[in-house]
Design a protein around this motif. Structure first.
Motif, PDB file in Angstrom:
ATOM      1  N   GLY A 158      53.817  12.731  14.280  1.00  0.00           N
ATOM      2  CA  GLY A 158      52.498  12.789  13.655  1.00  0.00           C
ATOM      3  C   GLY A 158      51.432  12.133  14.502  1.00  0.00           C
ATOM      4  O   GLY A 158      50.314  12.649  14.616  1.00  0.00           O
TER       5      GLY A 158
ATOM      6  N   GLY B  77      42.927  10.287   5.520  1.00  0.00           N
ATOM      7  CA  GLY B  77      44.376  10.387   5.385  1.00  0.00           C
ATOM      8  C   GLY B  77      45.029   9.027   5.219  1.00  0.00           C
ATOM      9  O   GLY B  77      45.946   8.859   4.403  1.00  0.00           O
TER      10      GLY B  77
ATOM     11  N   GLY C 124      54.565  15.611   8.603  1.00  0.00           N
ATOM     12  CA  GLY C 124      54.327  15.352   7.187  1.00  0.00           C
ATOM     13  C   GLY C 124      55.495  15.799   6.322  1.00  0.00           C
ATOM     14  O   GLY C 124      55.908  15.086   5.399  1.00  0.00           O
TER      15      GLY C 124
ATOM     16  N   SER D 148      57.014  12.224  -2.775  1.00  0.00           N
ATOM     17  CA  SER D 148      55.959  13.199  -2.552  1.00  0.00           C
ATOM     18  C   SER D 148      54.781  12.887  -3.445  1.00  0.00           C
ATOM     19  O   SER D 148      54.968  12.634  -4.632  1.00  0.00           O
ATOM     20  CB  SER D 148      56.451  14.610  -2.868  1.00  0.00           C
ATOM     21  OG  SER D 148      57.405  15.021  -1.937  1.00  0.00           O
TER      22      SER D 148
ATOM     23  N   TYR E  63      51.069  22.526   2.797  1.00  0.00           N
ATOM     24  CA  TYR E  63      50.336  22.646   4.053  1.00  0.00           C
ATOM     25  C   TYR E  63      49.758  24.039   4.279  1.00  0.00           C
ATOM     26  O   TYR E  63      49.035  24.257   5.252  1.00  0.00           O
ATOM     27  CB  TYR E  63      51.241  22.251   5.220  1.00  0.00           C
ATOM     28  CG  TYR E  63      51.470  20.762   5.292  1.00  0.00           C
ATOM     29  CD1 TYR E  63      50.567  19.927   5.936  1.00  0.00           C
ATOM     30  CD2 TYR E  63      52.576  20.188   4.681  1.00  0.00           C
ATOM     31  CE1 TYR E  63      50.768  18.556   5.979  1.00  0.00           C
ATOM     32  CE2 TYR E  63      52.787  18.813   4.717  1.00  0.00           C
ATOM     33  CZ  TYR E  63      51.880  18.013   5.372  1.00  0.00           C
ATOM     34  OH  TYR E  63      52.066  16.654   5.400  1.00  0.00           O
TER      35      TYR E  63
ATOM     36  N   THR F 253      57.983  13.289   4.230  1.00  0.00           N
ATOM     37  CA  THR F 253      58.234  13.490   2.804  1.00  0.00           C
ATOM     38  C   THR F 253      59.730  13.533   2.517  1.00  0.00           C
ATOM     39  O   THR F 253      60.222  12.937   1.556  1.00  0.00           O
ATOM     40  CB  THR F 253      57.580  14.799   2.321  1.00  0.00           C
ATOM     41  OG1 THR F 253      56.171  14.731   2.554  1.00  0.00           O
ATOM     42  CG2 THR F 253      57.819  15.020   0.839  1.00  0.00           C
TER      43      THR F 253
ATOM     44  N   TYR G 283      45.612  15.527   5.441  1.00  0.00           N
ATOM     45  CA  TYR G 283      47.009  15.687   5.061  1.00  0.00           C
ATOM     46  C   TYR G 283      47.955  14.781   5.852  1.00  0.00           C
ATOM     47  O   TYR G 283      49.166  14.825   5.633  1.00  0.00           O
ATOM     48  CB  TYR G 283      47.422  17.155   5.216  1.00  0.00           C
ATOM     49  CG  TYR G 283      47.189  17.954   3.957  1.00  0.00           C
ATOM     50  CD1 TYR G 283      45.925  17.982   3.364  1.00  0.00           C
ATOM     51  CD2 TYR G 283      48.195  18.682   3.344  1.00  0.00           C
ATOM     52  CE1 TYR G 283      45.682  18.700   2.213  1.00  0.00           C
ATOM     53  CE2 TYR G 283      47.964  19.416   2.187  1.00  0.00           C
ATOM     54  CZ  TYR G 283      46.692  19.416   1.633  1.00  0.00           C
ATOM     55  OH  TYR G 283      46.465  20.130   0.482  1.00  0.00           O
ATOM     56  N   THR G 284      47.423  13.957   6.753  1.00  0.00           N
ATOM     57  CA  THR G 284      48.259  12.922   7.371  1.00  0.00           C
ATOM     58  C   THR G 284      48.625  11.865   6.334  1.00  0.00           C
ATOM     59  O   THR G 284      49.403  10.951   6.630  1.00  0.00           O
ATOM     60  CB  THR G 284      47.532  12.246   8.548  1.00  0.00           C
ATOM     61  OG1 THR G 284      46.291  11.679   8.091  1.00  0.00           O
ATOM     62  CG2 THR G 284      47.249  13.237   9.669  1.00  0.00           C
ATOM     63  N   SER G 285      48.085  11.969   5.119  1.00  0.00           N
ATOM     64  CA  SER G 285      48.389  11.008   4.059  1.00  0.00           C
ATOM     65  C   SER G 285      49.889  10.913   3.793  1.00  0.00           C
ATOM     66  O   SER G 285      50.404   9.827   3.488  1.00  0.00           O
ATOM     67  CB  SER G 285      47.655  11.394   2.766  1.00  0.00           C
ATOM     68  OG  SER G 285      48.002  12.713   2.368  1.00  0.00           O
ATOM     69  N   ALA G 286      50.615  12.042   3.918  1.00  0.00           N
ATOM     70  CA  ALA G 286      52.066  12.014   3.697  1.00  0.00           C
ATOM     71  C   ALA G 286      52.760  11.125   4.721  1.00  0.00           C
ATOM     72  O   ALA G 286      53.727  10.424   4.406  1.00  0.00           O
ATOM     73  CB  ALA G 286      52.627  13.435   3.762  1.00  0.00           C
ATOM     74  N   ILE G 287      52.255  11.140   5.958  1.00  0.00           N
ATOM     75  CA  ILE G 287      52.832  10.302   7.009  1.00  0.00           C
ATOM     76  C   ILE G 287      52.576   8.827   6.701  1.00  0.00           C
ATOM     77  O   ILE G 287      53.480   7.987   6.781  1.00  0.00           O
ATOM     78  CB  ILE G 287      52.231  10.674   8.374  1.00  0.00           C
ATOM     79  CG1 ILE G 287      52.425  12.174   8.653  1.00  0.00           C
ATOM     80  CG2 ILE G 287      52.844   9.837   9.489  1.00  0.00           C
ATOM     81  CD1 ILE G 287      51.655  12.667   9.868  1.00  0.00           C
TER      82      ILE G 287
END
Length: 283
Positions: free
Chosen positions: A122, A149, A268, A278, A235, A272, A94-98
């Protein structure tokens, strides 16, 4: 209230992770990736036909590159699940959002101070989660989880660009499933393929089914609910995963691990918010 669909999606994504971890007892990560992609391909083909969305696309280069990047992210995520506690693997993915916020900045979006702060928070969270909370034999898994991520952020960036070019989401998901199935199939051609029995077959079907239904719930949350609320509720997958990990495998994380996870979640959500973007798709 529409944002609450994200809670449904989060629970189903956590269920998918449970199926992946159990399926890994008899199948490799690339096998699980193949079955997840191929079953999804069949489901998406039916949905595309039902909605009468043409498969021909003028952006096939973007679709292929998105498929390859998506396959890499999906494989790395599943592999990390086999090596790490479930909640840890989910958090790193979920670090993908960062990283999406970072890619948007590199693509020309104005770099706000809030984004820089989110990236810094992050990074601190990732370092804390990887170094003090993971054993030496889990460090490789942690780096693979972080890589999932990083690459997933690239995939979401591609999805965003395809959407901006007018590509229907169903067509994009169809091509992702197609390219991912081909990539995993080629890999399996040069490696071993394990037999599928009733138990493993149900688990593999669960991986694809939970992921597909969760995708639909997530899309509904993002399109009809409040973006930031949906991103925050996403999350909750970490919470569900930690509960499943404790029940099925006795995975209990200490306070330092939860502090690191909290920092990553906070960063995160902030990334966003400040990037005004998003991801509407979860592999």
């Amino acid at each position: 209230m529409q944002s609450l669909w994200m809670l449904v999606a989060s629970l189903l994504f956590a269920c998918m992770g449970v199926c992946v971890k159990f399926a890994a007892e008899t199948h490799s990560a690339v096998e699980i990736t193949f079955y997840r992609s191929f079953i999804s391909l069949i489901l998406m083909f039916g949905l595309v036909r039902l909605q009468r969305v043409p498969l021909a696309t003028p952006h096939w280069r973007w679709q292929i590159s998105r498929g390859i990047v998506g396959f890499s992210a999906l494989f790395a995520y599943f592999y990390a699940i086999t090596l790490l506690p479930l909640a840890t693997a989910v958090t790193l993915n979920y670090t993908s959002a960062i990283f999406l916020a970072l890619y948007l900045a590199l693509a020309g979006m104005k770099m706000r101070l809030g984004i820089l702060g989110a990236l810094a928070v992050g990074l601190v969270g990732v370092v804390l989660l990887l170094k003090p909370t993971l054993n030496a034999d889990q460090l490789v898994g942690g780096l693979i989880g972080l890589a999932s991520g990083v690459v997933a952020g690239m995939a979401y960036f591609s999805v965003r660009e395809l959407g901006a070019r007018g590509e229907p989401e169903t067509r994009t998901v169809f091509y992702f499933s197609l390219v991912s199935s081909i990539c995993a199939g080629i890999w399996l051609y040069f490696s071993s393929l394990h037999a599928v029995d009733l138990r493993s077959g149900l688990l593999l079907l669960g991986v694809a089914s939970f992921a597909t239904v969760a995708q639909l719930a997530m899309t509904r949350a993002y399109t009809r609910g409040k973006t930031l609320m949906s991103a925050a509720l996403a999350y909750s997958t970490v919470i569900f995963s930690s509960l499943f990990g404790a029940v099925f495998w006795g995975e209990v994380m200490d306070a330092s691990a939860w502090f690191a996870i909290g920092l990553i979640i906070l960063s995160g959500i902030a990334a966003t918010h400040f990037s005004r973007a998003s991801p509407v798709e979860q592999d």
